[in-house]
Write an enzyme that holds these catalytic residues in place. Structure first.
Site, PDB file in Angstrom:
ATOM      1  N   HIS A  41     -30.380 -39.486  15.502  1.00  0.00           N
ATOM      2  CA  HIS A  41     -31.747 -39.968  15.276  1.00  0.00           C
ATOM      3  C   HIS A  41     -32.405 -38.890  14.430  1.00  0.00           C
ATOM      4  O   HIS A  41     -32.549 -37.754  14.888  1.00  0.00           O
ATOM      5  CB  HIS A  41     -32.494 -40.133  16.594  1.00  0.00           C
ATOM      6  CG  HIS A  41     -31.811 -41.083  17.526  1.00  0.00           C
ATOM      7  ND1 HIS A  41     -32.194 -42.399  17.634  1.00  0.00           N
ATOM      8  CD2 HIS A  41     -30.770 -40.916  18.367  1.00  0.00           C
ATOM      9  CE1 HIS A  41     -31.411 -42.995  18.528  1.00  0.00           C
ATOM     10  NE2 HIS A  41     -30.538 -42.122  18.982  1.00  0.00           N
TER      11      HIS A  41
ATOM     12  N   GLU B 277     -25.757 -46.041  28.137  1.00  0.00           N
ATOM     13  CA  GLU B 277     -26.113 -44.609  28.183  1.00  0.00           C
ATOM     14  C   GLU B 277     -26.577 -44.322  29.609  1.00  0.00           C
ATOM     15  O   GLU B 277     -25.913 -43.612  30.356  1.00  0.00           O
ATOM     16  CB  GLU B 277     -27.211 -44.302  27.159  1.00  0.00           C
ATOM     17  CG  GLU B 277     -27.678 -42.845  27.174  1.00  0.00           C
ATOM     18  CD  GLU B 277     -28.843 -42.565  26.205  1.00  0.00           C
ATOM     19  OE1 GLU B 277     -29.498 -43.532  25.753  1.00  0.00           O
ATOM     20  OE2 GLU B 277     -29.093 -41.373  25.928  1.00  0.00           O
TER      21      GLU B 277
END
Ligand code: ADE
Ligand code: ZN
Length: 335
Positions: free
Chosen positions: A18, A199
């Protein structure tokens, strides 16, 4: 050459970064000063000291606050350029960068500013550093699907600047099925599709990402080992999983890197890759992730080569480019 040395030197692709998570505290403070933004931390050290996360949400709260210093095209450029320099130093030769436009447009920053700054840095990465790069626009899953549609519409004038879409932010309570329609639209537009799943969330979210969103890669996906049928499916299809070991450690998804499931996933024949996720927050870029994982899990040189090859197998590049990258891996192996 040891497995650790090979891990450092081998050419690799980073597929789960990211770009807002590469903002180092020093750059956050420099941009805050440049833009007259006030921060709720007195110093770089005080900000860094706040990086003690207990779960994904505790991290996201600080991550979104850090991104508030990004206002001008040059800020997005500087952030991405700093990442590319570090990536180059770690022998990353190809990177696919996630970005979160809603984090910026919600503050009044235009889509164009975000797109132009990031894509100019990608072009310079290729030209000046030899790192090929592309952008993947992520929808924030804690927001509505309607908001995602609005974001997609705002991004379409910049269609040539991004190759695909992803899904990130708070996973629990925001299953992939919430975004089935917007992903269908993106598929019709010819965009590549990825999503964070497994996740903190259950294997069910990974099934939804596969069956409903029809993703071509899953980000994280470490929950798959809880579901033998899912493991069999992933081994059969080689649907890639972009795993981020230091992120999992810092967000308390695993208690110790020695307990990380990556080796078991490799042994199960999955197309696993190593990535840094939000390196400025989690204590390391690509090679830190590679080296610490190699050492904690006692990975072999063959494992390192498999991880590098997987990264190029999973990359959104054409077959000719993929062949060139695979040749680079072979050359590094025999060097
Ligand atoms: N956004 C930035 N990093 C993330 C992560 N690890 N999971 C979900 N959303 C994110
Ligand atoms: Zn991520």
């Amino acid at each position: 050459m040891s497995a650790t040395e090979l891990a450092r030197s081998i050419p690799k692709a980073e597929l789960h970064i990211h770009i807002e998570g590469s903002l180092e505290p020093e750059l956050i403070f420099a941009l805050a000063e440049r833009n007259g933004v006030s921060l709720p931390y007195a110093s770089v050290e005080a900000l860094r000291a706040a990086y003690a996360f207990t779960d994904l949400q505790s991290f996201l709260d600080i991550y979104y606050a850090g991104a508030s210093v990004l206002l001008q095209e040059g800020d997005f450029y500087d952030m991405a350029w700093a990442y590319f320099e570090r990536a180059r130093a770690d022998n990353v030769v190809h990177a696919e960068l996630f970005f979160d436009p809603q984090t910026h447009t919600a503050r009044g920053v235009s889509m164009g500013i975000v797109m132009e700054g990031l894509s100019r840095a990608c072009a310079d990465a290729k030209q000046k550093l030899g790192v090929s790069a592309s952008l993947i626009l992520c929808f924030l899953r804690h927001l509505s699907e309607e908001d995602a549609f609005t974001t997609l519409e705002a991004a379409l004038p910049y269609r040539e600047h991004f190759i695909g879409v992803g899904l990130d932010s708070s996973e629990l309570g925001h299953p992939p099925e919430k975004f089935e329609r917007v992903f269908a639209r993106c598929r019709d537009l010819g965009l590549k599709l990825v999503a964070h799943a497994g996740e903190e969330g259950p294997p069910e979210y990974m099934w939804q990402a596969i069956d409903l969103l029809k993703v071509q890669r899953i980000d994280h996906g470490i929950a798959c080992l809880q579901d033998p049928l899912l493991v069999a499916e992933l081994a059969h299809t080689r649907l890639p999983l972009t795993v981020c070991p230091l992120s999992n450690l810092k967000l308390c998804v695993v208690d110790d890197l020695r307990d990380h499931p990556l080796k078991k996933m490799l042994e199960a024949g999955l197309c696993v890759t190593v990535n840094s996720d939000d390196p400025a927050y989690f204590g390391g870029y690509m090679n830190a992730n590679f080296v610490q994982t190699v050492e904690a899990l006692n990975l072999s040189k063959e494992d390192v080569v498999a991880l590098a090859r997987n990264s190029f197998e999973a990359a959104f590049v054409d077959s000719e480019q993929r062949r060139r990258f695979m040749q680079m891996v072979s050359a590094a192996q025999t060097a």
